[in-house]
Design an enzyme around this catalytic site. Structure first.
Site, PDB file in Angstrom:
ATOM      1  N   GLY A 108       1.081  -1.425   0.029  1.00 24.37           N
ATOM      2  CA  GLY A 108      -0.095   0.116  -0.269  1.00 24.37           C
ATOM      3  C   GLY A 108       1.177   0.905  -0.157  1.00 24.37           C
ATOM      4  CG  LEU A 109       3.953   1.929   2.106  1.00 22.64           C
ATOM      5  CD1 LEU A 109       4.879   1.886   3.394  1.00 22.64           C
ATOM      6  CD2 LEU A 109       2.586   2.570   3.223  1.00 22.64           C
ATOM      7  N   GLY A 110       2.448   2.264  -2.652  1.00 21.20           N
ATOM      8  CA  GLY A 110       3.289   2.685  -4.172  1.00 21.20           C
ATOM      9  C   GLY A 110       5.011   2.330  -4.584  1.00 21.20           C
ATOM     10  CB  SER A 111       6.457  -1.143  -3.773  1.00 20.12           C
ATOM     11  OG  SER A 111       7.161  -1.234  -4.857  1.00 20.12           O
ATOM     12  CB  SER A 112       3.614  -0.812  -9.173  1.00 19.78           C
ATOM     13  OG  SER A 112       2.774  -0.115  -8.301  1.00 19.78           O
ATOM     14  CB  ALA A 113       3.401   4.305  -8.738  1.00 21.35           C
ATOM     15  CG  ASP A 155      -0.983   4.649  -5.893  1.00 22.49           C
ATOM     16  OD1 ASP A 155      -1.274   5.391  -5.094  1.00 22.49           O
ATOM     17  OD2 ASP A 155       0.045   3.681  -5.767  1.00 22.49           O
TER      18      ASP A 155
HETATM   19  O1  PMV Z   1      -2.265  -0.450  -3.022  1.00 26.12           O
HETATM   20  P1  PMV Z   1      -2.601   1.093  -3.225  1.00 26.12           P
HETATM   21  O2  PMV Z   1      -1.970   1.537  -1.513  1.00 26.12           O
HETATM   22  O3  PMV Z   1      -2.154   1.974  -3.600  1.00 26.12           O
HETATM   23  O4  PMV Z   1      -4.200   1.634  -3.185  1.00 26.12           O
HETATM   24  C1  PMV Z   1      -4.403   2.019  -4.684  1.00 26.12           C
HETATM   25  C2  PMV Z   1      -5.841   2.957  -3.684  1.00 26.12           C
HETATM   26  C3  PMV Z   1      -7.055   2.352  -4.467  1.00 26.12           C
HETATM   27  O5  PMV Z   1      -8.010   3.646  -3.937  1.00 26.12           O
HETATM   28  C4  PMV Z   1      -7.903   1.231  -3.535  1.00 26.12           C
HETATM   29  C5  PMV Z   1      -7.027   2.288  -5.567  1.00 26.12           C
HETATM   30  C6  PMV Z   1      -6.864   3.351  -6.214  1.00 26.12           C
HETATM   31  O6  PMV Z   1      -6.762   3.162  -7.715  1.00 26.12           O
HETATM   32  O7  PMV Z   1      -7.488   4.655  -6.075  1.00 26.12           O
END
Ligand code: PMV
Length: 322
Positions: A108-113, A155
């Site tokens: 949930g911390l945006g690693s892939s982006a 993200d």
């Molecule tokens: O996987 P994360 O933590 O980057 O979550 C994305 C956030 C969501 O709202 C669940 C999905 C989105 O595309 O905004």
């Protein structure tokens, strides 16, 4: 002997403060960069391998291969392809791309982006181009689409602009006004989850219980707008209450877990103003708003409640706009 040419780029992780999931349905969300967790990419023409074309290494994901050998849907292949397209280059350079990251994956911390942003910019710089924040954001969004299906765009926006943002799909992103620096603690549940699956499961339930889910998302939107005001006014207690309510709504749409709830409760016991899960949920992190004097206590309570790791971040406004 020619001096090797090497270019670098880096991008931060991020955390979502309010509005995850609701943002996919058009409501606003608040997110901020995590400057201490970063993805780093470098591109060098130094011959460390006997190869032609673009060679990739990443110790974090045990990757050592040629760009041409990656399947086209691999996020790194998609990132490189789009970076080359954006700078108008038909072939990858003869070079070595190295990738490292301190951002935990699937947490949930945006690693892939962040990885996509760092790779694309390092490659563009190697080709003597600089991608603007907007170009980079669009590129990362396209790559995220391959991985996440229908991402909201939060993200790529926060990671490429490196500012705390108030984000709504299809609207101009606002930089958050923050009256005074505020401390937040993030705690890792140690559980990992797929954003794509979690978002798809929420969508399925949304279609089955549209009225209930719509009401939850709308209330999350109201909370996000109220949080924007609370941050601008420096109202810590109000912000905490809004986090509490947002967490309850996230539980209602089925994206919390017993570990996330346990961590959020531990933070509250330690005197946090508010705590909630952050990101797609089912695993990953919680974020708690903790006043300065109570940080040590919160950290030890979170560790005692099973947090894999705990770290601190401060929310402040940086001045430039986009
Ligand atoms: O996987 P994360 O933590 O980057 O979550 C994305 C956030 C969501 O709202 C669940 C999905 C989105 O595309 O905004």
């Amino acid at each position: 002997m020619a001096i090797p040419k090497t270019t670098h780029a880096t991008a931060p992780g991020k955390f979502i403060l309010f509005g995850e999931h609701a943002v996919v349905y058009g409501e606003p969300a608040l997110a901020a960069p995590l400057q201490s967790l970063r993805a780093h990419a470098s591109v060098s023409d130094e011959r460390t391998e006997n190869h032609r074309g673009l060679f990739l290494t990443s110790e974090d994901i045990s990757l050592r291969c040629h760009y041409r050998d990656l399947i086209p849907t691999h996020p790194l292949a998609a990132t490189i392809r789009r970076a080359l397209q954006t700078v108008g280059s038909s072939d990858p350079p003869h070079a070595h791309l190295r990738l490292t990251s301190t951002i935990p994956m699937a947490a949930g911390l945006g690693s892939s982006a962040a990885t996509a942003a760092a790779v694309a910019q390092a490659l563009a710089r190697f080709l003597q181009r600089e991608l603007s924040a907007k170009q980079l954001s669009t590129l990362v969004f396209e790559v995220e689409k391959l991985q996440h299906g229908r991402p909201s765009g939060i993200d790529n926006t926060v990671i490429t602009h490196e500012q705390p943002v108030f984000f709504s799909k299809g609207k101009k992103t606002e930089i958050l006004k923050i009256k005074r620096p505020l401390s937040f603690v993030l705690a890792d549940s140690g559980e990992r989850s797929s954003t794509k699956e979690t978002v798809a499961n929420v969508r399925e339930r949304y279609h089955a219980h549209q009225k209930v889910y719509q009401a939850c998302f709308e209330e999350m939107g109201t909370i996000a707008r109220a949080a924007r005001t609370a941050l601008a006014d420096g109202k810590s207690k109000r912000l905490g209450e809004l986090m509490q309510r947002n967490h309850v709504l996230l539980q209602e749409i089925g994206v919390s877990s017993s570990s996330l709830d346990r961590l959020a409760n531990a933070a509250m016991r330690a005197g946090a103003a508010g705590a909630k899960l952050s990101g797609a949920g089912i695993g990953g992190h919680i974020v708690a708003h903790v006043i300065r004097g109570q940080i040590d206590h919160a950290v030890s309570e979170l560790k005692a409640a099973g947090a894999r790791s705990v770290f601190l971040t401060e929310l402040t406004t940086t001045s430039h706009d986009f």
